[in-house]
Design a protein around this motif. Structure first.
Motif, PDB file in Angstrom:
ATOM      1  N   LEU A 136      57.628  29.372 -14.322  1.00  0.00           N
ATOM      2  CA  LEU A 136      57.516  30.436 -13.442  1.00  0.00           C
ATOM      3  C   LEU A 136      56.257  31.125 -13.594  1.00  0.00           C
ATOM      4  O   LEU A 136      55.705  31.652 -12.394  1.00  0.00           O
ATOM      5  N   VAL A 137      55.791  31.311 -14.664  1.00  0.00           N
ATOM      6  CA  VAL A 137      54.494  32.029 -14.859  1.00  0.00           C
ATOM      7  C   VAL A 137      53.529  31.136 -14.331  1.00  0.00           C
ATOM      8  O   VAL A 137      52.534  31.642 -13.811  1.00  0.00           O
ATOM      9  N   SER A 138      53.374  29.760 -14.490  1.00  0.00           N
ATOM     10  CA  SER A 138      52.553  28.893 -14.242  1.00  0.00           C
ATOM     11  C   SER A 138      52.459  28.790 -12.720  1.00  0.00           C
ATOM     12  O   SER A 138      51.295  28.925 -12.096  1.00  0.00           O
ATOM     13  N   PHE A 139      53.624  28.797 -11.970  1.00  0.00           N
ATOM     14  CA  PHE A 139      53.448  29.167 -10.555  1.00  0.00           C
ATOM     15  C   PHE A 139      52.884  30.262 -10.053  1.00  0.00           C
ATOM     16  O   PHE A 139      52.171  30.393  -8.968  1.00  0.00           O
ATOM     17  N   ASP A 140      53.159  31.430 -10.823  1.00  0.00           N
ATOM     18  CA  ASP A 140      52.732  32.762 -10.287  1.00  0.00           C
ATOM     19  C   ASP A 140      51.256  32.794 -10.587  1.00  0.00           C
ATOM     20  O   ASP A 140      50.629  33.152  -9.538  1.00  0.00           O
ATOM     21  N   ALA A 141      50.615  32.125 -11.625  1.00  0.00           N
ATOM     22  CA  ALA A 141      49.233  32.161 -11.610  1.00  0.00           C
ATOM     23  C   ALA A 141      48.577  31.270 -10.561  1.00  0.00           C
ATOM     24  O   ALA A 141      47.547  31.561 -10.242  1.00  0.00           O
ATOM     25  N   THR A 142      49.006  30.427 -10.107  1.00  0.00           N
ATOM     26  CA  THR A 142      48.751  29.185  -9.179  1.00  0.00           C
ATOM     27  C   THR A 142      48.831  29.986  -7.618  1.00  0.00           C
ATOM     28  O   THR A 142      47.722  29.984  -7.068  1.00  0.00           O
ATOM     29  N   ARG A 188      48.868  33.083  -7.250  1.00  0.00           N
ATOM     30  CA  ARG A 188      47.870  34.374  -7.279  1.00  0.00           C
ATOM     31  C   ARG A 188      46.336  33.691  -6.566  1.00  0.00           C
ATOM     32  O   ARG A 188      45.626  34.442  -6.279  1.00  0.00           O
ATOM     33  N   SER A 189      46.114  32.173  -7.315  1.00  0.00           N
ATOM     34  CA  SER A 189      44.712  32.070  -7.216  1.00  0.00           C
ATOM     35  C   SER A 189      44.442  30.855  -6.221  1.00  0.00           C
ATOM     36  O   SER A 189      43.198  30.760  -5.784  1.00  0.00           O
ATOM     37  N   ASN A 190      45.450  30.412  -5.296  1.00  0.00           N
ATOM     38  CA  ASN A 190      45.276  29.560  -4.182  1.00  0.00           C
ATOM     39  C   ASN A 190      46.172  29.666  -3.223  1.00  0.00           C
ATOM     40  O   ASN A 190      47.285  29.623  -3.384  1.00  0.00           O
ATOM     41  N   LEU A 191      45.777  30.097  -2.037  1.00  0.00           N
ATOM     42  CA  LEU A 191      46.412  30.141  -0.899  1.00  0.00           C
ATOM     43  C   LEU A 191      47.171  28.985  -0.372  1.00  0.00           C
ATOM     44  O   LEU A 191      48.430  29.084   0.304  1.00  0.00           O
ATOM     45  N   SER A 192      46.952  27.545  -0.826  1.00  0.00           N
ATOM     46  CA  SER A 192      47.609  26.884  -0.344  1.00  0.00           C
ATOM     47  C   SER A 192      48.888  26.299  -1.058  1.00  0.00           C
ATOM     48  O   SER A 192      49.712  25.210  -0.907  1.00  0.00           O
ATOM     49  N   VAL A 193      49.352  27.062  -2.234  1.00  0.00           N
ATOM     50  CA  VAL A 193      50.535  27.105  -2.689  1.00  0.00           C
ATOM     51  C   VAL A 193      51.351  28.322  -2.511  1.00  0.00           C
ATOM     52  O   VAL A 193      50.675  29.280  -2.692  1.00  0.00           O
ATOM     53  N   GLY A 194      52.548  28.375  -2.290  1.00  0.00           N
ATOM     54  CA  GLY A 194      53.312  29.494  -1.838  1.00  0.00           C
ATOM     55  C   GLY A 194      54.769  29.398  -2.107  1.00  0.00           C
ATOM     56  O   GLY A 194      55.444  28.211  -2.453  1.00  0.00           O
ATOM     57  N   TYR A 195      55.263  30.570  -2.080  1.00  0.00           N
ATOM     58  CA  TYR A 195      56.738  30.715  -2.119  1.00  0.00           C
ATOM     59  C   TYR A 195      57.524  30.142  -0.803  1.00  0.00           C
ATOM     60  O   TYR A 195      56.844  30.160   0.232  1.00  0.00           O
ATOM     61  N   PRO A 196      58.955  29.649  -0.896  1.00  0.00           N
ATOM     62  CA  PRO A 196      59.884  29.720  -2.001  1.00  0.00           C
ATOM     63  C   PRO A 196      59.583  28.629  -3.023  1.00  0.00           C
ATOM     64  O   PRO A 196      58.645  27.770  -2.744  1.00  0.00           O
ATOM     65  N   ILE A 197      59.966  28.763  -4.508  1.00  0.00           N
ATOM     66  CA  ILE A 197      59.745  27.888  -5.376  1.00  0.00           C
ATOM     67  C   ILE A 197      61.288  27.163  -5.512  1.00  0.00           C
ATOM     68  O   ILE A 197      62.407  27.908  -5.720  1.00  0.00           O
ATOM     69  N   ASP A 198      61.134  25.934  -5.793  1.00  0.00           N
ATOM     70  CA  ASP A 198      62.584  25.121  -5.891  1.00  0.00           C
ATOM     71  C   ASP A 198      62.702  24.749  -7.409  1.00  0.00           C
ATOM     72  O   ASP A 198      61.726  24.054  -7.872  1.00  0.00           O
ATOM     73  N   LEU A 199      63.665  25.137  -8.081  1.00  0.00           N
ATOM     74  CA  LEU A 199      63.651  25.070  -9.440  1.00  0.00           C
ATOM     75  C   LEU A 199      65.037  24.320  -9.775  1.00  0.00           C
ATOM     76  O   LEU A 199      66.084  24.648  -9.639  1.00  0.00           O
ATOM     77  N   LEU A 200      65.086  23.194 -10.717  1.00  0.00           N
ATOM     78  CA  LEU A 200      66.012  22.431 -11.119  1.00  0.00           C
ATOM     79  C   LEU A 200      65.956  22.233 -12.502  1.00  0.00           C
ATOM     80  O   LEU A 200      65.216  21.972 -13.147  1.00  0.00           O
ATOM     81  N   VAL A 201      67.179  22.241 -13.183  1.00  0.00           N
ATOM     82  CA  VAL A 201      67.432  21.820 -14.449  1.00  0.00           C
ATOM     83  C   VAL A 201      68.369  20.746 -14.814  1.00  0.00           C
ATOM     84  O   VAL A 201      69.534  20.758 -14.211  1.00  0.00           O
ATOM     85  N   TYR A 202      68.039  19.680 -15.302  1.00  0.00           N
ATOM     86  CA  TYR A 202      68.841  18.507 -15.712  1.00  0.00           C
ATOM     87  C   TYR A 202      68.841  18.520 -17.394  1.00  0.00           C
ATOM     88  O   TYR A 202      68.051  18.396 -17.932  1.00  0.00           O
ATOM     89  N   GLN A 203      70.272  18.629 -17.781  1.00  0.00           N
ATOM     90  CA  GLN A 203      70.517  18.643 -19.413  1.00  0.00           C
ATOM     91  C   GLN A 203      70.754  17.135 -19.519  1.00  0.00           C
ATOM     92  O   GLN A 203      71.706  16.607 -19.061  1.00  0.00           O
ATOM     93  N   ASN A 204      69.957  16.783 -20.617  1.00  0.00           N
ATOM     94  CA  ASN A 204      70.238  15.301 -21.103  1.00  0.00           C
ATOM     95  C   ASN A 204      71.617  14.629 -21.224  1.00  0.00           C
ATOM     96  O   ASN A 204      72.500  15.502 -21.925  1.00  0.00           O
ATOM     97  N   ASP A 205      71.948  13.420 -20.890  1.00  0.00           N
ATOM     98  CA  ASP A 205      73.000  12.700 -21.170  1.00  0.00           C
ATOM     99  C   ASP A 205      74.372  13.243 -20.356  1.00  0.00           C
ATOM    100  O   ASP A 205      75.484  12.929 -20.612  1.00  0.00           O
TER     101      ASP A 205
END
Length: 245
Positions: free
Chosen positions: A176-182, A184-201
């Motif tokens: 999330l911080v990595s996306f926030d930094a991006t 802020r610095s690049n208009l070609s990247v924007g919200y919304p953000i799709d986030l997904l977690v897969y738990q092993n096995d």
């Protein structure tokens, strides 16, 4: 352009993608860049895309067609994630070459890159990056995260904090911080953000969440990070006197 990143940890894989696509400053749209596939108890895959939108959409359509027809090229019939990564690379190069053939002398770039991560029953979880020319590499314990698209602004954050033994919570925070930094610095990247977690096995079929600028938790993370940076700068020792001479 877009930004996608994924982190393969000891306990799971965390994926995040933005949704902005632009064809110039007067044509900005929102398109999904994170797609999920799976069969409960057998396999789960997430595919993230960056680059030429028409190419990436065509590749996803080809994957869906193979699944619907249940043919030998279906990703559900592959034995390993490496086989799937190579199949995606083949689709991507074929689509790009055909587009280039039809659009001679336009100078357009028809290539797309992909992240493919997940697990097949009986196999270890894996994460691969498929380049526009069809070849691929996989995440390792030493390099547990992969990125495609506008990666340069968010990479320093992941470089500093991410390792294979991190918790899923820490990986979510870092992404999330990595996306926030991006953003802020690049208009070609924007919200919304799709986030997904897969738990092993688990071989479960998570749907993930979509985070927009009105997400309470996302804004809390962004504000806490910003306040922390400002606080650290304020607490640094004064520069030596000869810095001013």
């Amino acid at each position: 352009m877009t930004y996608c990143a994924a982190i393969r940890l000891k306990t799971g894989i965390v994926f995040a993608s933005d949704t902005r696509t632009n064809a110039g400053i007067d044509h900005i749209s929102t398109f999904k860049k994170l797609f999920t596939f799976g069969q409960q108890g057998h396999c789960f895959f997430t595919i993230q895309t960056a680059g030429n939108l028409a190419t990436s959409q065509a590749v996803i359509s080809l994957i869906n067609n193979d699944i619907n027809e249940d043919n030998e090229r279906s990703i559900y019939r592959q034995n390993t994630l490496f086989d799937i990564a190579n199949l995606i690379g083949e689709h991507a190069t074929n689509v790009a070459k055909e587009s280039e053939r039809r659009a001679v002398h336009t100078g357009n770039n028809f290539t797309s890159s992909f992240l493919i991560g997940g697990q097949i029953a009986g196999e270890a979880p894996e994460l691969f990056l498929v380049y526009g020319d069809g070849n691929c590499l996989h995440a390792t314990r030493d390099t547990p995260f992969l990125q495609i698209g506008e990666s340069k602004y968010g990479k320093p954050i992941l470089d500093r904090v991410i390792n294979y033994d991190n918790t899923i919570d820490k990986a979510i925070h870092a992404l999330l911080v990595s996306f926030d930094a991006t953003i802020r610095s690049n208009l070609s990247v924007g919200y919304p953000i799709d986030l997904l977690v897969y738990q092993n096995d688990s071989l479960a079929q998570p749907t993930g969440v979509r985070l927009d600028t009105d997400s309470v938790y996302l804004n809390q993370v962004r504000q806490t990070w910003s306040d922390g940076l400002l606080g650290l700068l304020d607490n640094l020792d004064h520069p030596p006197s000869d810095y001013y001479t």
